[in-house]
Design an enzyme around this catalytic site. Structure first.
Site, PDB file in Angstrom:
ATOM      1  N   ASP A  16       0.850  -1.165   0.120  1.00 15.90           N
ATOM      2  CA  ASP A  16      -0.001   0.071  -0.007  1.00 15.90           C
ATOM      3  C   ASP A  16       0.843   1.224  -0.105  1.00 15.90           C
ATOM      4  O   ASP A  16       1.876   1.380   0.706  1.00 15.90           O
ATOM      5  CB  ASP A  16      -0.759  -0.171   1.081  1.00 15.90           C
ATOM      6  CG  ASP A  16      -1.832   1.206   1.273  1.00 15.90           C
ATOM      7  OD1 ASP A  16      -2.868   1.221   0.466  1.00 15.90           O
ATOM      8  OD2 ASP A  16      -1.718   1.934   2.152  1.00 15.90           O
ATOM      9  N   GLU A  23      13.739 -15.158  -0.016  1.00 17.54           N
ATOM     10  CA  GLU A  23      14.098 -16.413   0.935  1.00 17.54           C
ATOM     11  C   GLU A  23      13.025 -17.508   0.483  1.00 17.54           C
ATOM     12  O   GLU A  23      13.487 -18.694   1.248  1.00 17.54           O
ATOM     13  CB  GLU A  23      13.781 -16.048   2.441  1.00 17.54           C
ATOM     14  CG  GLU A  23      15.002 -15.021   2.915  1.00 17.54           C
ATOM     15  CD  GLU A  23      14.500 -14.277   4.296  1.00 17.54           C
ATOM     16  OE1 GLU A  23      13.407 -14.725   4.953  1.00 17.54           O
ATOM     17  OE2 GLU A  23      15.160 -13.298   4.603  1.00 17.54           O
TER      18      GLU A  23
HETATM   19  O1  ISL Z   1      -6.396   6.881  -5.320  1.00 15.38           O
HETATM   20  C1  ISL Z   1      -5.476   7.664  -5.169  1.00 15.38           C
HETATM   21  C2  ISL Z   1      -4.257   7.861  -6.033  1.00 15.38           C
HETATM   22  O2  ISL Z   1      -4.267   9.233  -6.511  1.00 15.38           O
HETATM   23  C3  ISL Z   1      -5.239   7.641  -3.628  1.00 15.38           C
HETATM   24  O3  ISL Z   1      -5.929   8.737  -3.462  1.00 15.38           O
HETATM   25  C4  ISL Z   1      -4.945   6.788  -2.948  1.00 15.38           C
HETATM   26  O4  ISL Z   1      -5.736   7.039  -1.681  1.00 15.38           O
HETATM   27  C5  ISL Z   1      -3.771   6.600  -2.563  1.00 15.38           C
HETATM   28  O5  ISL Z   1      -3.133   6.032  -3.905  1.00 15.38           O
HETATM   29  C6  ISL Z   1      -3.629   5.384  -1.414  1.00 15.38           C
HETATM   30  O6  ISL Z   1      -4.253   4.429  -1.537  1.00 15.38           O
HETATM   31  C7  ISL Z   1      -4.174   3.552  -0.590  1.00 15.38           C
HETATM   32  O7  ISL Z   1      -3.808   3.945   0.854  1.00 15.38           O
HETATM   33  C8  ISL Z   1      -4.865   4.514   1.415  1.00 15.38           C
HETATM   34  C9  ISL Z   1      -6.074   3.813   1.586  1.00 15.38           C
HETATM   35  O8  ISL Z   1      -7.041   4.844   2.055  1.00 15.38           O
HETATM   36  C10 ISL Z   1      -6.371   3.335  -0.041  1.00 15.38           C
HETATM   37  O9  ISL Z   1      -7.763   2.606   0.076  1.00 15.38           O
HETATM   38  C11 ISL Z   1      -5.373   2.589  -0.263  1.00 15.38           C
HETATM   39  O10 ISL Z   1      -5.574   1.988  -1.641  1.00 15.38           O
HETATM   40  C12 ISL Z   1      -4.390   4.677   2.776  1.00 15.38           C
HETATM   41  O11 ISL Z   1      -3.916   3.673   3.361  1.00 15.38           O
END
Ligand code: ISL
Length: 538
Positions: free
Chosen positions: A209, A263
């Site tokens: 993420d 690993e």
């Molecule tokens: O859609 C996006 C890209 O421009 C962003 O706004 C998005 O929130 C970002 O990419 C990060 O997303 C991820 O992390 C966030 C979570 O809210 C999202 O659902 C996840 O996909 C925070 O953990």
């Protein structure tokens, strides 16, 4: 499917051969009537995924969480949220998936924890806490203001003052999602242990993420204004982000994560990065041969391309630019939608979305599907008074809300679309009596059958997975390309225009977006907004 050869390109790793399917577990299948989907519910639907023809399921976070960002605020990395099931349920899910030849990819929410996570609770206790440095703490700026001008994705400053200790902590997302400090080697080691934990329990890979946001500028410099900002754009985009995005040290962290996967040897777990950056920066997330990072970062170009730019010319240029940016051998990874963005059928309409799925599933690279898109599911209407995802609602300035793309999966025409026997956490889209898996299974020309045919075609023909890709110059308005390996050659022709176009191709139509002319040989005319996959004569 008579024409299938069932050749599975065994020399390629599974994550190149197979398509990924993203499941937002809260919305997929509820098993206990609490209105929230769960892991035992997903287990009940594995046969569907195997039938559909995907090879792996990526499950967004199911870890204990106070759900300020529905699982993306993790309070325990090594457990399952009680509303989603238990660790034993995960174990059973992985086993049953593997029995069906499906892999399980989990989310690694590495950038931040929940503010309820014991690490943060300890960190905020005092300036001298042994875990103080696990997060990013700074003294206030002049007159008590935040340390600098950095902005959060979800609106407002990226800093929140902790009155007890008189310092601000950094959060690229909600104040309840404090950023971990990857300059502290203990944090890197802790996240490596999280990776090992899930590998030991049967996970086949990770989607990292916010992978382009893991590390920020060590000098905490202010970010410059964005001259291209216009009202209507996200508040955070008032600034450019040279100091909070794509920091060189982020790559150092991803290399460490990858090394843990290495690993595992033969198991070949996959590391996929969530990276929203232009191609030139995106491709650096592969790392190098000596120091690999992601097997592939998601390419979100098709998610970001506005609907009025889905033309043959624009798409051809996009595919070529992506190709040119990647080093040889760097494996592509395409996406049409996810739990953060409007659904593809909403953006492009039914015809456009059918064309887009042919593209997704015949381009070189690993395709990732978003649950429900295989039915042509569209965004749900969101009542502004009943918004569940307050964070996303704020992110898009109230113009759009991520709830819309997260409505329950539509299984059948029974109450709540077969998703739950209780009250669903988000309203089911009202089109479910017609748009659902059971109804579309019965209709040989449905969206579902189109996607299923494409998935099986791709996994049965190595030319469509790893064959050479050549754009074919031709009629204006038609995106055409050949996929070729050995004596196998395919032509994909997508008519993005609204007029009929004659196609000069010697071969057999194996698939039309309308699923009504398979087997046709000879000169074909593409109907407006029709796509064809043609097997060329050797
Ligand atoms: O859609 C996006 C890209 O421009 C962003 O706004 C998005 O929130 C970002 O990419 C990060 O997303 C991820 O992390 C966030 C979570 O809210 C999202 O659902 C996840 O996909 C925070 O953990």
């Amino acid at each position: 499917m008579a024409e299938e050869t069932n050749f599975r390109a065994p020399e390629l790793p599974w994550w190149q051969r197979e398509a990924l399917y993203e499941v937002y577990p809260r919305s997929f299948q509820d098993s206990d009537g609490d209105g929230v989907g769960d892991l035992p519910g997903l287990l009940q639907r594995l046969d569907y995924l195997a039938w559909l023809g995907v090879g792996a399921v990526w499950i967004t976070p199911f870890y204990p969480s106070p759900n300020r960002d529905f699982g993306y605020d993790v309070s325990d990395y090594c457990a399952v949220d009680p509303s989603m099931g238990t660790l034993a349920d995960f174990h059973r899910l992985a086993e049953e998936a593997h029995r069906r030849g499906l892999r399980v990819v989990v989310d690694l929410v590495a950038n931040h924890t929940s503010s309820d996570h014991p690490w943060f609770v300890e960190s905020r206790k005092s300036r001298h806490s042994p875990r103080r440095d696990w997060y990013v703490w700074r003294d206030p700026g002049p007159r008590g203001s935040p340390p600098n001008n950095w902005l959060s994705f979800f609106g407002g400053p990226a800093w929140t003052l902790d009155p007890e200790t008189g310092q601000y902590y950094l959060h690229q997302f909600l104040p309840e999602q404090p950023d971990l400090n990857y300059r502290n080697p203990e944090v890197v080691r802790a996240m490596e242990d999280v990776i090992r934990f899930w590998l030991d329990r049967g996970a086949d890979g990770f989607r990292v993420d916010a992978a382009w946001l893991l590390v920020e500028d060590e000098h905490f410099r202010d970010e410059p204004p964005n001259p291209a900002w216009r009202p209507g754009m996200r508040e955070r985009d008032r600034l450019l982000h040279p100091y909070t995005e794509d920091h060189p040290d982020t790559h150092r962290v991803l290399r460490r994560f990858r090394a843990v996967l290495e690993e595992c040897g033969d198991r070949q777990p996959v590391l996929i990065g969530e990276v929203y950056l232009p191609f030139a920066q995106l491709v650096r997330y592969y790392g190098t041969r000596e120091e690999p990072e992601c097997h592939f970062p998601f390419n979100f170009a098709l998610v970001d391309l506005p609907a009025d730019r889905w033309s043959a010319a624009e798409l051809g240029a996009l595919v070529e630019a992506y190709d040119a940016a990647r080093a040889t051998g760097a494996w592509p990874g395409w996406v049409l939608g996810n739990h953060d963005r409007p659904r593809v059928a909403t953006r492009l309409g039914e015809d456009g979305s059918r064309l887009a799925h042919v593209l997704l599933l015949t381009l070189p690279g690993t395709p990732t599907l978003y649950y429900g898109d295989e039915l042509g599911m569209v965004d749900g209407a969101v009542d502004p008074h009943r918004v569940r995802d307050q964070a996303g609602f704020r992110e898009w300035g109230g113009r759009w809300c991520r709830d819309a793309a997260r409505t329950p999966m539509q299984w059948d025409a029974s109450p709540h679309a077969g998703f739950t026997t209780g009250e669903p956490w988000l309203p089911v889209h009202p089109d479910f009596p017609e748009r659902n898996v059971t109804a579309q299974e019965k209709d040989p020309r449905s969206f579902l059958h189109l996607v299923r045919r494409l998935l099986w075609l791709r996994r049965s023909h190595p030319a469509l997975v790893a064959g050479e890709f050549v754009l074919v110059e031709g009629e204006a308005g038609v995106l055409a390309y050949r996929r070729q390996q050995g004596r196998q050659a395919w032509l994909v022709a997508l008519n993005f225009s609204t007029r009929p176009v004659r196609l000069a191709a010697e071969g057999e139509v194996v698939l039309s977006t309308h699923l009504d002319r398979e087997g046709f040989e000879g000169n074909v005319e593409l109907r407006p907004r029709e796509g064809l996959v043609v097997r060329l004569r050797p």
